[in-house]
Design a protein around this motif. Structure first.
Motif, PDB file in Angstrom:
ATOM      1  N   PRO A 283       9.784  -5.500   8.959  1.00 14.09           N
ATOM      2  CA  PRO A 283      10.904  -5.898   8.089  1.00 14.09           C
ATOM      3  C   PRO A 283      12.139  -5.009   8.212  1.00 14.09           C
ATOM      4  CG  PRO A 283       8.843  -5.684   6.843  1.00 14.09           C
ATOM      5  CD  PRO A 283       8.600  -5.097   8.189  1.00 14.09           C
TER       6      PRO A 283
ATOM      7  N   GLY B 195      13.273  -3.022   3.656  1.00 11.09           N
ATOM      8  CA  GLY B 195      12.100  -2.222   3.326  1.00 11.09           C
ATOM      9  C   GLY B 195      12.301  -1.410   2.069  1.00 11.09           C
ATOM     10  N   LYS B 196      11.487  -0.359   1.992  1.00  9.94           N
ATOM     11  CA  LYS B 196      11.480   0.472   0.794  1.00  9.94           C
ATOM     12  C   LYS B 196      12.135   1.808   1.103  1.00  9.94           C
ATOM     13  CE  LYS B 196       8.148   2.638  -2.346  1.00  9.94           C
ATOM     14  NZ  LYS B 196       6.722   2.967  -2.533  1.00  9.94           N
TER      15      LYS B 196
ATOM     16  N   ASN C  12      17.544 -10.255  -7.200  1.00  7.48           N
ATOM     17  CA  ASN C  12      16.443 -10.687  -8.065  1.00  7.48           C
ATOM     18  C   ASN C  12      16.013  -9.587  -9.022  1.00  7.48           C
ATOM     19  OD1 ASN C  12      16.454 -12.452  -5.752  1.00  7.48           O
ATOM     20  ND2 ASN C  12      14.553 -13.297  -6.536  1.00  7.48           N
ATOM     21  N   TYR C  13      16.126  -8.339  -8.551  1.00  6.88           N
ATOM     22  CA  TYR C  13      15.717  -7.197  -9.368  1.00  6.88           C
ATOM     23  C   TYR C  13      16.904  -6.257  -9.494  1.00  6.88           C
ATOM     24  CZ  TYR C  13      11.087  -9.032  -8.245  1.00  6.88           C
ATOM     25  OH  TYR C  13       9.997  -9.848  -8.083  1.00  6.88           O
TER      26      TYR C  13
ATOM     27  N   LYS D 121      17.380  -2.369  -8.571  1.00  6.95           N
ATOM     28  CA  LYS D 121      16.486  -1.945  -7.489  1.00  6.95           C
ATOM     29  C   LYS D 121      17.137  -2.228  -6.129  1.00  6.95           C
ATOM     30  CE  LYS D 121      12.223  -2.144 -10.099  1.00  6.95           C
ATOM     31  NZ  LYS D 121      10.790  -2.471 -10.072  1.00  6.95           N
ATOM     32  N   PHE D 122      16.636  -1.543  -5.121  1.00  8.69           N
ATOM     33  CA  PHE D 122      17.275  -1.583  -3.808  1.00  8.69           C
ATOM     34  C   PHE D 122      16.242  -1.694  -2.698  1.00  8.69           C
ATOM     35  CE2 PHE D 122      20.108   0.437  -6.712  1.00  8.69           C
ATOM     36  CZ  PHE D 122      21.379   0.098  -6.305  1.00  8.69           C
ATOM     37  N   TYR D 123      16.586  -2.438  -1.664  1.00  9.66           N
ATOM     38  CA  TYR D 123      15.876  -2.336  -0.401  1.00  9.66           C
ATOM     39  C   TYR D 123      16.505  -1.188   0.394  1.00  9.66           C
ATOM     40  CZ  TYR D 123      14.846  -7.259  -1.476  1.00  9.66           C
ATOM     41  OH  TYR D 123      14.476  -8.418  -2.076  1.00  9.66           O
TER      42      TYR D 123
ATOM     43  N   TYR E 127       0.856   2.937   0.068  1.00  9.62           N
ATOM     44  CA  TYR E 127       0.260   1.780   0.733  1.00  9.62           C
ATOM     45  C   TYR E 127      -0.389   2.152   2.062  1.00  9.62           C
ATOM     46  CZ  TYR E 127       4.902   1.512   2.958  1.00  9.62           C
ATOM     47  OH  TYR E 127       6.061   1.785   3.623  1.00  9.62           O
TER      48      TYR E 127
ATOM     49  N   GLU F 184      14.804 -12.622   5.133  1.00 10.37           N
ATOM     50  CA  GLU F 184      15.130 -12.287   6.520  1.00 10.37           C
ATOM     51  C   GLU F 184      14.319 -13.194   7.429  1.00 10.37           C
ATOM     52  OE1 GLU F 184      13.558  -8.420   8.143  1.00 10.37           O
ATOM     53  OE2 GLU F 184      13.273  -7.945   6.045  1.00 10.37           O
TER      54      GLU F 184
ATOM     55  N   PHE G  45       5.024  -9.133   7.933  1.00 16.28           N
ATOM     56  CA  PHE G  45       5.163  -8.572   6.593  1.00 16.28           C
ATOM     57  C   PHE G  45       6.237  -9.333   5.822  1.00 16.28           C
ATOM     58  CE2 PHE G  45       3.699  -5.147   9.406  1.00 16.28           C
ATOM     59  CZ  PHE G  45       2.526  -4.778   8.768  1.00 16.28           C
TER      60      PHE G  45
ATOM     61  N   LYS H 158       8.132 -11.456   2.568  1.00 22.97           N
ATOM     62  CA  LYS H 158       8.367 -11.257   1.141  1.00 22.97           C
ATOM     63  C   LYS H 158       7.760 -12.445   0.368  1.00 22.97           C
ATOM     64  CE  LYS H 158      11.332  -7.713   1.696  1.00 22.97           C
ATOM     65  NZ  LYS H 158      11.072  -7.440   3.129  1.00 22.97           N
TER      66      LYS H 158
ATOM     67  N   GLN I 241       8.040 -15.172  -3.083  1.00 29.62           N
ATOM     68  CA  GLN I 241       9.098 -16.105  -3.501  1.00 29.62           C
ATOM     69  C   GLN I 241      10.259 -15.413  -4.222  1.00 29.62           C
ATOM     70  OE1 GLN I 241       8.062 -18.753  -1.503  1.00 29.62           O
ATOM     71  NE2 GLN I 241       8.968 -19.993  -3.132  1.00 29.62           N
ATOM     72  N   ASN I 242      10.006 -14.206  -4.738  1.00 34.15           N
ATOM     73  CA  ASN I 242      11.088 -13.460  -5.396  1.00 34.15           C
ATOM     74  C   ASN I 242      11.711 -12.420  -4.477  1.00 34.15           C
ATOM     75  OD1 ASN I 242      10.645 -14.810  -7.885  1.00 34.15           O
ATOM     76  ND2 ASN I 242       8.844 -13.511  -8.200  1.00 34.15           N
ATOM     77  N   ALA I 243      11.521 -12.574  -3.185  1.00 29.65           N
ATOM     78  CA  ALA I 243      12.048 -11.624  -2.204  1.00 29.65           C
ATOM     79  C   ALA I 243      11.498 -10.223  -2.441  1.00 29.65           C
ATOM     80  CB  ALA I 243      13.579 -11.609  -2.200  1.00 29.65           C
ATOM     81  N   PHE I 244      10.265 -10.172  -2.952  1.00 29.60           N
ATOM     82  CA  PHE I 244       9.597  -8.914  -3.258  1.00 29.60           C
ATOM     83  C   PHE I 244       8.438  -8.726  -2.278  1.00 29.60           C
ATOM     84  CE2 PHE I 244       6.113  -6.755  -5.616  1.00 29.60           C
ATOM     85  CZ  PHE I 244       6.757  -5.564  -5.946  1.00 29.60           C
TER      86      PHE I 244
ATOM     87  N   LEU J 212       3.222  -5.425  -0.852  1.00 27.54           N
ATOM     88  CA  LEU J 212       2.590  -4.319  -0.124  1.00 27.54           C
ATOM     89  C   LEU J 212       3.340  -3.001  -0.358  1.00 27.54           C
ATOM     90  CD1 LEU J 212       0.752  -3.063   2.128  1.00 27.54           C
ATOM     91  CD2 LEU J 212       2.405  -3.938   3.780  1.00 27.54           C
ATOM     92  N   THR J 213       4.633  -3.000  -0.057  1.00 27.78           N
ATOM     93  CA  THR J 213       5.400  -1.743  -0.143  1.00 27.78           C
ATOM     94  C   THR J 213       6.111  -1.607  -1.489  1.00 27.78           C
ATOM     95  OG1 THR J 213       7.398  -2.779   0.739  1.00 27.78           O
ATOM     96  CG2 THR J 213       5.864  -1.835   2.332  1.00 27.78           C
TER      97      THR J 213
ATOM     98  N   ALA K 273       8.855  -3.056  -2.251  1.00 26.81           N
ATOM     99  CA  ALA K 273      10.310  -3.131  -2.075  1.00 26.81           C
ATOM    100  C   ALA K 273      10.786  -4.451  -2.685  1.00 26.81           C
ATOM    101  CB  ALA K 273      10.665  -3.096  -0.591  1.00 26.81           C
ATOM    102  N   PRO K 274      11.957  -4.482  -3.336  1.00 24.38           N
ATOM    103  CA  PRO K 274      12.867  -3.356  -3.586  1.00 24.38           C
ATOM    104  C   PRO K 274      12.332  -2.435  -4.671  1.00 24.38           C
ATOM    105  CG  PRO K 274      13.648  -5.304  -4.730  1.00 24.38           C
ATOM    106  CD  PRO K 274      12.456  -5.741  -3.929  1.00 24.38           C
ATOM    107  N   ASN K 275      12.822  -1.200  -4.641  1.00 27.46           N
ATOM    108  CA  ASN K 275      12.380  -0.257  -5.656  1.00 27.46           C
ATOM    109  C   ASN K 275      13.578   0.535  -6.212  1.00 27.46           C
ATOM    110  OD1 ASN K 275      12.849   1.204  -3.326  1.00 27.46           O
ATOM    111  ND2 ASN K 275      11.144   2.592  -3.634  1.00 27.46           N
TER     112      ASN K 275
END
Lengths: 590, 590
Positions: A172, A175-176, A191-192, A195-197, A522, B237, B560, B562, B564-567, B570-571, B573-575
């Motif tokens: 991807p 990412g995080k 959406n959040y 928060k940031f990618y 993870y 993406e 990898f 996302k 349906q909420n572009a989340f 696994l990682t 992200a976004p955080n």
């Protein structure tokens, strides 16, 4: 007013026509390199990405085409149809120079204003003009050759890795963000809000996950991002050839990559890279070359002269040795004649690397001069020169300090003197070396703790694991860099796949289990489910293409690069955006 | 405690061993699919990405290995060495089922907890669990096959385009935000606080610039980004196969891409795509299939029955016709027996597409039933059935409305009825069609102006240029989509390369010169310097792989993805990020 093709078909590329094509009726399409009106004839040099072809229009050849051809100017985009004939006055400087086209038809697709930069090789124009009019800069044959080399290199890379059973798997871009490492480029989430990618600095964790998933051999030619202040030859977005393999040890990764390098240099430059490539432990690289990226195309190795000078009554030497440091020297051939002002500049040069001073001894034909002659007996001088096997003409440069400072300053000075003396002029060698046995950990003076040199998943060498707690600085890593002509082409390591060892590693670098989970949770979670032994390597693809295309400017190997401020003079990115866009993202400008 | 390789070399992959290997001593490495203890022997099924191999450990074969093998559990990562022997009770369900390995040595690289999902094909687990433990989900053989297909497809694509003289040229990820099109992902700039980069929605403008620069044939397999609310089978993406060619017309692009498609389907699926692929003008596609993505694997075409019904005393039909609309029908075979409740659902279905109602006529063996029987004479009914060439068993479904509503509702109903009736069950056909002659412009009712259907650089068809100002809705574009089984696989167009025509185009869509420059300035500037005739096409690579891997879930073709909420479960992200990071970017969270 531009014309359309309307069914007209191109039959040939300009650069491919030769005497064997004489008599053929052809149609070519491209740009007017130049137009000349000579003796009642109009000569048009037509250029496409393969080269230049001369087309002659004349009243007797075709009156309509002749008259129309008089309208074209430089960089007009046209098509021409005509018959290939032998050229009366051949041009031996271009591959098509034995022939020309008798122009029977011409079509003007579009006109051109006078371009703000010349469309020619080796252009000497200001960088910001070249970047602003990048689409014209990219018309220049040398730039086109570079991007063709880049394409071809990527193809050779993929062909090789595919043959070897690697799978290209996309990881991807969104990412995080992880607080370690370089600064991330962030992407606010709609959406959040809040928060940031983060754009990836490398696919490191994902490629290790793919090994856990059993993909066995992964690679990717992939964009990576670092929001750092740009030094020369750094770009905010850059391209890596990233690979990872399961069930391998260091030798397996190195052996495969030697064949990889051999293939690339053979296919692109027809250069034979002899295998195996020399390997040099980090310790030796530092001691002999003062660098973990040693340039082995020339000598001037660093010599430890501590033993020879330890009894000389010169405080700088003695206090360095007493403090656990050393006195070391390089020998620069044919430089004893260097003037005082030039030498003063070298003294300034090493100060940038933390050295407090630079001692010099000039072994001239007519005697020996030195910055510390009043401290040296004739015997002392002789001993130093003997130790270094110096001959008349040599300039000896000496630094006395902590080893770290000695290595870094003399290492840099060595490379600097190679440039100054022109020792590499005309040298077209590709000198590879693997640097191995890197330290696993380095001591962070500020934070009073050891930290991972590479990343905390790098495996220690088996024989050094016993020192992990008792003498962390002594532990060497299963890490390796491939160095070419003094530049790092790529690097990698074998990773830890044992959870117990991983826990010890985190403990040594002072990361609590809790903290480790917060950062790499993870991956640690994945490692609970049967991780295989694995390791990998990543190349800087831009850097590799710079070598293959023989340019020393990273912007030359990237179609649309940014300038030193991470700004694009062509598109004017970054730019302002609508307030409504920011509102959706829940952010505001301070 | 995990073991290291310590010089142990893998000799074979699990899935490749056959009876021809009997007698060979081999070493394999992988994951334990299952372990069974039977009659004093231990049977381990070992899995790697190539398949599964049975290894037998026994006290008489090797006592130490036998005892150690008893410790392994599912998903442990191990190595085993032993001799290939003929299997006493062959397993015909796996390719290695005729042989097994007599286990003489075993090494345990790492242990595994019990995985939260089964490592098996056709797993029926909740999506968020699959995404959270993606590294385990990706161990499943069907997921591995898909990612291998994706790799192989990319390789075939690159090989073909390289052969055809295309250059892969990387375009920037950090670009400029343009207010048109979908919503951009933004990246705040640290050097220019308050300004933003945008991640590319496509490399459209850059690829046109590369044509201006004379690269002639460009392609790229490239990540693109759209910050849209995610419908099924959309990802924030996604990957495009993007190409552009100079000195070409529509037929050139189509012919090349037909060979491209033929190559891909042959190499990946061994399916022969017959050329030329059918072409269908947009108008026909809408009239017959109610869609610009017609699925031609089945009939049920839309029929215009306006003429037949125009004199029927049924207000719905008459007012539709009088208002310039029409009455059209599809004929669904073997569905006359459909129950009233099912039919009511169809009425609801078409309402989602704007239809006010749905008329039906069921041609049963024992008579005709209809929702409007009281308005129809026997003659009327007969005329309708005749027009549709209906036979007993057919269900006729009729919509009367504005043409747009008629096409869209019947087009959707046609596809829906194909699914309902199972008409495509067991159909493994790949039915391609080029949809051509798209409208250049569409009328935006809200803004009371025409807008570009594709983008404002799409060229109009030569014969329609004359109507650009007088009847813009009539102008067709040199645009083409390649449609496969009712889904758009790719699309493109020939671009305008004539500045005069470009100016007319902007004028028609109500964009002032000033405005056009603000949005597309650098492309318009580039077009001052001899742009060539050019055009291109882009494929959705994820979609293409879905067809080739025969999955209808886009998340299955992305390593990898996302949710349906572009989340990313696994990682995560976004955080959240550090306040210091935001401070450097000059932004704050509202």
């Amino acid at each position: 007013m531009g014309e359309s093709l309307n069914g007209l078909k191109r039959t040939n590329m300009c650069g491919e026509l030769r005497e064997s094509n004489i008599g053929e009726k052809i149609t070519v399409m491209g740009w007017v390199q130049r137009k000349r009106n000579l003796g009642g004839l109009i000569f048009v040099d037509l250029r496409d990405r393969t080269g230049i072809l001369q087309i002659v229009f004349g009243e007797k050849i075709n009156k309509e085409a002749f008259e129309k051809s008089d309208n074209v100017k430089s960089e007009y985009c046209i098509a021409a149809t005509g018959t290939i004939v032998k050229r009366e006055s051949p041009n031996t400087e271009i591959p098509t120079g034995m022939v020309e086209v008798k122009g029977e038809y011409i079509k003007i697709f579009s006109e051109s204003q006078t371009p703000p930069i010349y469309i020619k090789e080796n252009l000497d124009a200001a960088e910001n003009i070249r970047l602003k009019y990048r689409y014209l800069d990219l018309r220049r044959p040398d730039m086109q050759r570079i991007l063709m080399t880049r394409h071809k290199t990527a193809k050779v890379v993929r062909d090789f890795l595919d043959e070897e059973g690697f799978l290209e798997i996309e990881t991807p871009m969104l990412g995080k963000s992880t607080p370690e490492g370089a600064r991330d480029y962030l992407v606010p989430s709609r959406n959040y809000n809040g928060k940031f990618y983060a754009l990836p600095q490398s696919p490191q964790l994902f490629k290790q996950l793919l090994m856990v998933s059993g993909y066995d051999r992964y690679f990717q030619i992939v964009k990576c991002f670092r929001d750092e202040d740009l030094r020369a030859n750094r770009q905010p977005e850059f391209t890596q050839i990233d690979m990872e393999l399961s069930f391998v040890e260091q030798d397996d990764v190195i052996n495969l990559n030697e064949r990889f390098i051999q293939r690339v240099f053979k296919k692109i430059l027809n250069v034979d890279v002899k295998l195996p490539i020399e390997r040099m432990p980090y310790k030796i690289a530092m001691e002999k070359y003062g660098s973990d990226k040693p340039d082995l195309r020339f000598g001037m190795e660093i010599n430890d002269i501590s033993e020879v000078v330890k009894n000389i009554d010169f405080k700088v030497f003695q206090s360095a040795i007493e403090a656990g440091g050393s006195v070391r020297a390089i020998k620069v051939p044919n430089s004893a004649k260097m003037g005082r002002k030039q030498i003063d500049k070298l003294v300034e040069f090493v100060k940038d690397y933390g050295a407090k001073g630079l001692v010099w001894i000039a072994y001239k034909e007519d005697g020996i001069k030195s910055s510390i002659s009043k401290f040296l007996t004739e015997e002392d001088t002789k001993n130093i020169l003997n130790k270094l096997e110096a001959v008349p003409g040599d300039l000896i440069l000496v630094v006395a300090d902590k080893n770290k400072v000695v290595f870094e300053s003399l290492g840099a000075l060595r490379v600097h003197m190679a440039k100054e003396t022109g020792i590499l002029d005309g040298n077209d060698e590709f000198r590879f070396v693997w640097v191995t046995e890197f330290p696993l950990l380095s001591y962070n003076e500020d934070e009073q703790r050891y930290q991972a040199e590479h990343h905390p998943f790098t495996a220690p060498m088996d024989e050094d694991i016993q020192y992990l707690e008792s003498d962390p600085g002594r532990v060497r890593a299963k890490a390796y860099d491939i160095v070419l002509n003094g530049e790092e082409l790529g690097g990698g390591s074998i990773r830890i796949h044992d959870t117990k060892l991983q826990e010890r590693m985190f403990k040594v670098i002072g990361i609590s289990q809790e903290n480790a989970w917060e950062k790499f949770g993870y991956l640690l979670e994945a490692f609970k489910f049967g991780p295989p032994p694995h390791g990998g390597l990543a190349y800087g693809f831009d850097r590799m293409v710079m070598f293959l295309a023989k340019t020393d400017n990273i912007k030359d190997v990237i179609a649309f690069p940014k300038n030193q401020n991470a700004f694009c003079p062509l598109t004017e990115a970054p730019n302002v955006v609508d307030e409504s866009q920011l509102k959706e993202l829940g952010i505001s400008i301070k």
